[in-house]
Motif scaffolding. Structure first.
Motif, PDB file in Angstrom:
ATOM      1  N   ALA A  56       7.966  -9.281   7.685  1.00 48.91           N
ATOM      2  CA  ALA A  56       9.129  -9.665   6.889  1.00 48.91           C
ATOM      3  C   ALA A  56       8.701 -10.295   5.575  1.00 48.91           C
ATOM      4  N   SER A  57       7.697 -11.160   5.631  1.00 48.32           N
ATOM      5  CA  SER A  57       7.205 -11.819   4.424  1.00 48.32           C
ATOM      6  C   SER A  57       6.653 -10.795   3.436  1.00 48.32           C
ATOM      7  N   GLY A  58       5.934  -9.801   3.961  1.00 52.75           N
ATOM      8  CA  GLY A  58       5.385  -8.770   3.085  1.00 52.75           C
ATOM      9  C   GLY A  58       6.468  -7.979   2.365  1.00 52.75           C
ATOM     10  N   PHE A  59       7.518  -7.602   3.111  1.00 52.58           N
ATOM     11  CA  PHE A  59       8.590  -6.818   2.498  1.00 52.58           C
ATOM     12  C   PHE A  59       9.364  -7.629   1.466  1.00 52.58           C
ATOM     13  N   VAL A  60       9.596  -8.896   1.763  1.00 53.89           N
ATOM     14  CA  VAL A  60      10.347  -9.730   0.824  1.00 53.89           C
ATOM     15  C   VAL A  60       9.497 -10.051  -0.400  1.00 53.89           C
ATOM     16  N   GLN A  61       8.250 -10.462  -0.170  1.00 55.59           N
ATOM     17  CA  GLN A  61       7.424 -10.938  -1.280  1.00 55.59           C
ATOM     18  C   GLN A  61       6.859  -9.801  -2.141  1.00 55.59           C
ATOM     19  N   HIS A  62       6.922  -8.569  -1.648  1.00 49.29           N
ATOM     20  CA  HIS A  62       6.445  -7.471  -2.488  1.00 49.29           C
ATOM     21  C   HIS A  62       7.340  -7.308  -3.719  1.00 49.29           C
ATOM     22  N   LEU A  63       8.532  -7.901  -3.670  1.00 49.36           N
ATOM     23  CA  LEU A  63       9.431  -7.837  -4.819  1.00 49.36           C
ATOM     24  C   LEU A  63       8.880  -8.607  -6.017  1.00 49.36           C
ATOM     25  N   LYS A  64       7.871  -9.460  -5.769  1.00 51.07           N
ATOM     26  CA  LYS A  64       7.244 -10.184  -6.879  1.00 51.07           C
ATOM     27  C   LYS A  64       6.274  -9.303  -7.661  1.00 51.07           C
ATOM     28  N   LEU A  65       5.876  -8.192  -7.076  1.00 45.43           N
ATOM     29  CA  LEU A  65       4.942  -7.297  -7.752  1.00 45.43           C
ATOM     30  C   LEU A  65       5.652  -6.534  -8.876  1.00 45.43           C
TER      31      LEU A  65
END
Length: 378
Positions: free
Chosen positions: A333-342
């Motif tokens: 979940a953290s990966g999917f949410v935080q990939h938006l910072k890329l």
């Protein structure tokens, strides 16, 4: 990579240095040691070990320190390290009835074989800030009962404690554990991707690794009517248990160490179906260390996910196996949410151009429509 950031690779390296500085904090204050985290933040260590799928208190404490207290990041670090370790084999299934119990309570029977042990718990504390903890030094308190000697804090002597559900089992009032179909060994979710349909063994592995906050919310939802369940805490026990492994060279099992675990068995009323008479059913939870909230939430969700198996109507997301298992893992979940910072520059420019074109078309249609309305009015 943020190639548009000034400095490129040098900027990223500077970011790492700033991260180390932020983690360390004020150097006039003594640095927090891994040993201190391990001994004094034991509940955080237990969560990181459980959801990181590695029982190692020192490594969990190290991950917490490195992550500056971000437990989800610490879980990610521990799982990443786990992938580098060789697999020597599998241990025997632990028998929690042989646990050296430090805490054991039941909300279903007052008098249970072996008795109830309160142990160390926040259940009876007042939720008031203890400002005495701001003082330096040993804050250990000696609690005494009025007119008696101090209460002993020594753990009880090891003795077999049968599970509370065995009292119901004697009368045939609770379901029997069902063996794995065809005697198949349960899969290993840490080495194999999640696939559906998922067996109960796979579901329990997923829930054990699942985010405590997510499971807590979903467990709460089941109690508020989003599942066909009326739960009772049959038994919650915490203590130390030996782990054994079969060694072919010796032809017998060898004790390879002790671990602390928390186990929860929820008892749920079940009205029965065409295949199953009215009885009590179970939900199960198990976690490393002292993790009562996690084990209880896990047991509540486990029971909700058994709806289809028990012939109940599926009417809630808490009963949807694919929904629950696919969204419980905080690392994913953290990966999917935080990939938006890329950087998403190209994607956004495409969206921006599309919206501009659609707005132009909308404006053109609106002007054409207004012109037609004016002509009709004339």
């Amino acid at each position: 990579m943020y190639v548009a950031v000034k400095g490129g690779e040098r900027a990223i390296e500077a970011s790492w240095r700033l991260l180390d500085k932020a983690r360390r904090g004020d150097k006039q204050i003594a640095e927090l040691s891994v040993a201190q985290i391990r001994e004094q933040l034991r509940l955080a260590v237990a969560r990181v070990m459980t959801e990181g799928s590695v029982y190692d208190e020192e490594l969990a404490a190290l991950a917490i320190k490195q992550a500056a207290g971000d437990l989800v990041e610490a879980i990610f670090l521990l799982r990443a390290y786990r992938t580098t370790l060789p697999r020597f084999g599998y241990t025997r299934a632990i028998d929690t009835e042989t646990m050296q119990v430090e805490r054991r309570i039941s909300a279903t029977f007052k008098d249970v074989p072996g008795g109830q042990l309160l142990g160390a718990t926040y259940d009876y504390t007042q939720r008031l800030l203890d400002f005495a903890l701001l003082a330096d030094g040993d804050d250990t308190r000696q609690y005494v009962t009025r007119g008696h000697a101090p209460v002993s804090q020594e753990p009880p002597a090891p003795e077999a404690m049968p599970r509370v559900v065995s009292l119901l089992d004697k009368e045939g009032l609770i379901e029997q554990e069902r063996p794995t179909p065809d005697g198949a060994e349960p899969g290993d979710l840490s080495r194999e991707p999640l696939a559906f349909p998922a067996s109960r063994a796979t579901r329990l592995q997923n829930l054990a690794r699942g985010d405590e906050g997510f499971l807590l919310a979903m467990g709460y939802a089941t109690q508020r009517g989003y599942a066909h369940s009326h739960p009772f805490a049959g038994e919650i026990r915490f203590g130390t248990i030996a782990v054994e492994m079969d060694l072919d060279e010796l032809g017998e099992a060898v004790d390879i160490g002790d671990i602390d675990v928390t186990e929860c068995q929820m008892i749920n009323q079940f009205a029965g179906s065409s295949a199953v008479p009215p009885t009590f059913t179970q939900g199960y939870g198990l976690a490393f260390g002292h993790s009562e909230r996690k084990a209880m939430a896990m047991a509540l969700v486990d029971r909700a996910l058994r709806a289809e198996e028990l012939g109940e109507t599926l009417a809630s997301p808490t009963q949807d196996i694919e929904f629950m298992l696919s969204h419980s893992d905080n690392v994913e979940a953290s990966g999917f949410v935080q990939h938006l910072k890329l950087p998403h520059y190209v994607d956004f420019q495409a969206e921006l151009e599309l919206v501009r074109r659609l707005r132009a078309q909308h404006h053109s249609i609106d002007e054409s429509g207004n012109a037609t309305d004016k002509e009709q009015a004339a």
